[in-house]
Design an enzyme around this catalytic site. Structure first.
Site, PDB file in Angstrom:
ATOM      1  N   THR A  82      42.500 -37.024   1.514  1.00 44.73           N
ATOM      2  CA  THR A  82      43.437 -36.852   0.411  1.00 44.73           C
ATOM      3  C   THR A  82      43.014 -37.747  -0.743  1.00 44.73           C
ATOM      4  O   THR A  82      41.869 -38.214  -0.771  1.00 44.73           O
ATOM      5  CB  THR A  82      44.893 -37.110   0.867  1.00 44.73           C
ATOM      6  OG1 THR A  82      45.785 -36.713  -0.160  1.00 44.73           O
ATOM      7  CG2 THR A  82      45.130 -38.565   1.230  1.00 44.73           C
ATOM      8  N   ASN A  83      43.889 -37.970  -1.703  1.00 49.04           N
ATOM      9  CA  ASN A  83      43.560 -38.836  -2.833  1.00 49.04           C
ATOM     10  C   ASN A  83      44.812 -39.569  -3.305  1.00 49.04           C
ATOM     11  O   ASN A  83      45.896 -39.383  -2.765  1.00 49.04           O
ATOM     12  CB  ASN A  83      42.938 -38.024  -3.973  1.00 49.04           C
ATOM     13  CG  ASN A  83      43.891 -36.971  -4.485  1.00 49.04           C
ATOM     14  OD1 ASN A  83      44.946 -37.276  -5.034  1.00 49.04           O
ATOM     15  ND2 ASN A  83      43.541 -35.695  -4.278  1.00 49.04           N
ATOM     16  N   LYS A  84      44.631 -40.412  -4.329  1.00 47.33           N
ATOM     17  CA  LYS A  84      45.680 -41.361  -4.701  1.00 47.33           C
ATOM     18  C   LYS A  84      46.772 -40.808  -5.603  1.00 47.33           C
ATOM     19  O   LYS A  84      47.602 -41.560  -6.093  1.00 47.33           O
ATOM     20  CB  LYS A  84      45.034 -42.580  -5.371  1.00 47.33           C
ATOM     21  CG  LYS A  84      44.184 -43.395  -4.407  1.00 47.33           C
ATOM     22  CD  LYS A  84      43.535 -44.574  -5.088  1.00 47.33           C
ATOM     23  CE  LYS A  84      42.650 -45.338  -4.097  1.00 47.33           C
ATOM     24  NZ  LYS A  84      41.811 -46.355  -4.754  1.00 47.33           N
TER      25      LYS A  84
END
Lengths: 228, 228
Positions: free
Chosen positions: B38-40
């Protein structure tokens, strides 16, 4: 009757004067500055255990990965992101001396071999990522010269009991708590949990209850086994 | 004076009768039942835009990845997990007809080629993961026969303006909003943001402000450009 027994144990402040260290939550392993690998751990079980241990009179250090939870009162919290940071923080705490170590964190088993300095562009059709093993925190704690009473967690999706028994022996743990996360009503991100707790000479089933209740029961069980 | 102008535009309910579709948050791409990439992205910018668009009188559909945010009032929210689910949901909405599409979601550019049915065991020293490209949602929307006014976002860590200009042209967008996420005081998970908004014939800088204020300014700019 069980509730009364538990109440008596908590009245007795079974962990007074003891230093309990608990890891909780996931870790994040960066692919680049914005992307990372992680897992579904919410940290709720570890935070509930920290609260229960503090209520049982212990000094509690909670080493937490990135989670969205408030710190329980009378608990010292250390926030970390990566598995290697959690490993180093745990080794420092164990080196300084502690009595009980409970590893609830869903530590990333693998991390990318390299973390890109800049966001990877969407240029190629495929990306090949090589992941390497992270240090095994709970096994390292159990092998430490100043080893505390060491409790592991096993979140499995198949052959739950067999894997948990294997981990107890291979990692030289004093106790392991295991649940089946393939269902949706227990484990990751749920407010409820059900555990089977295994130690070298026995086991106990903690049936479905709130994580707060399960935490109290597990802390009681740990306190009893620790004194043996 | 700027505040008064903005207030007038909002008084005018510039987007009354318009259907605005907004994507927000990250997506999750599963490696196995517990691990994912995933990412931030926190989703905050997209949720702020949904609120601002609703306040400007629009019917708003918010297509959100996994985030920890409440749904703004008068906003229809559709939750998705994977990039391919977000893509299909967006294509359905565009197919059914909408007026403005704002792509704030930090969609995972790549997903693992296979998702393991069971948790991958920590058996080998290394794991080799092959990732394949996900569909490009905002470019697909801009290419659609029923294309709405299409606004992209570019979160970059280097050469921010050059990449944003390139995306505007290559993806045939009507507008692109860009910020530099390499700093810590704007962008991902921050409550503040600063944007440079670019369209084919001009650009405008929206200086550092709360995401709610930036959202109002961007919705105003979109409403003006959309009417041109």
């Amino acid at each position: 009757e069980i509730i009364q027994q538990a109440a008596e144990v908590f009245d007795n402040q079974l962990l007074t004067g003891k230093h309990v260290v608990i890891t909780a939550g996931p870790t994040r392993e960066s692919i680049d500055p914005v992307r990372y690998i992680t897992n579904k751990s919410s940290g709720k079980m570890g935070f509930a255990l920290a609260e229960a241990a503090a209520e049982a009179g212990a000094k509690v250090t909670l080493i937490a990965g990135p989670v969205y939870l408030p710190t329980p009162s009378r608990v010292e919290r250390v926030d970390v992101i990566r598995a290697v940071d959690m490993y180093e923080t745990c080794m420092d705490v164990v080196e300084n001396g502690c009595d009980v170590f409970i590893a609830t964190a869903a530590v990333a088993d693998y991390r990318p071999t390299v973390t890109a300095d800049h966001k990877i562009k969407k240029s190629t059709e495929e990306i090949h990522l090589t992941l390497v093993k992270n240090p095994d925190i709970v096994a390292s704690v159990a092998e430490h010269a100043k080893r505390p009473f060491t409790v592991g967690f096993a979140a499995e999706t198949q052959d739950v009991m067999a894997y948990a028994q294997g981990k107890l022996v291979n990692k030289k743990l004093d106790m392991i708590a295991t649940n089946d996360v393939s269902g949706t009503n227990v484990g990751f991100n749920s407010d409820n949990n059900a555990l089977t707790v295994i130690w070298p000479s026995g086991h106990k089933v903690l049936p479905l209850a709130s994580k707060a209740q399960i935490a109290k029961q597990l802390i009681e069980l740990i306190a009893i086994r620790y004194k043996d």
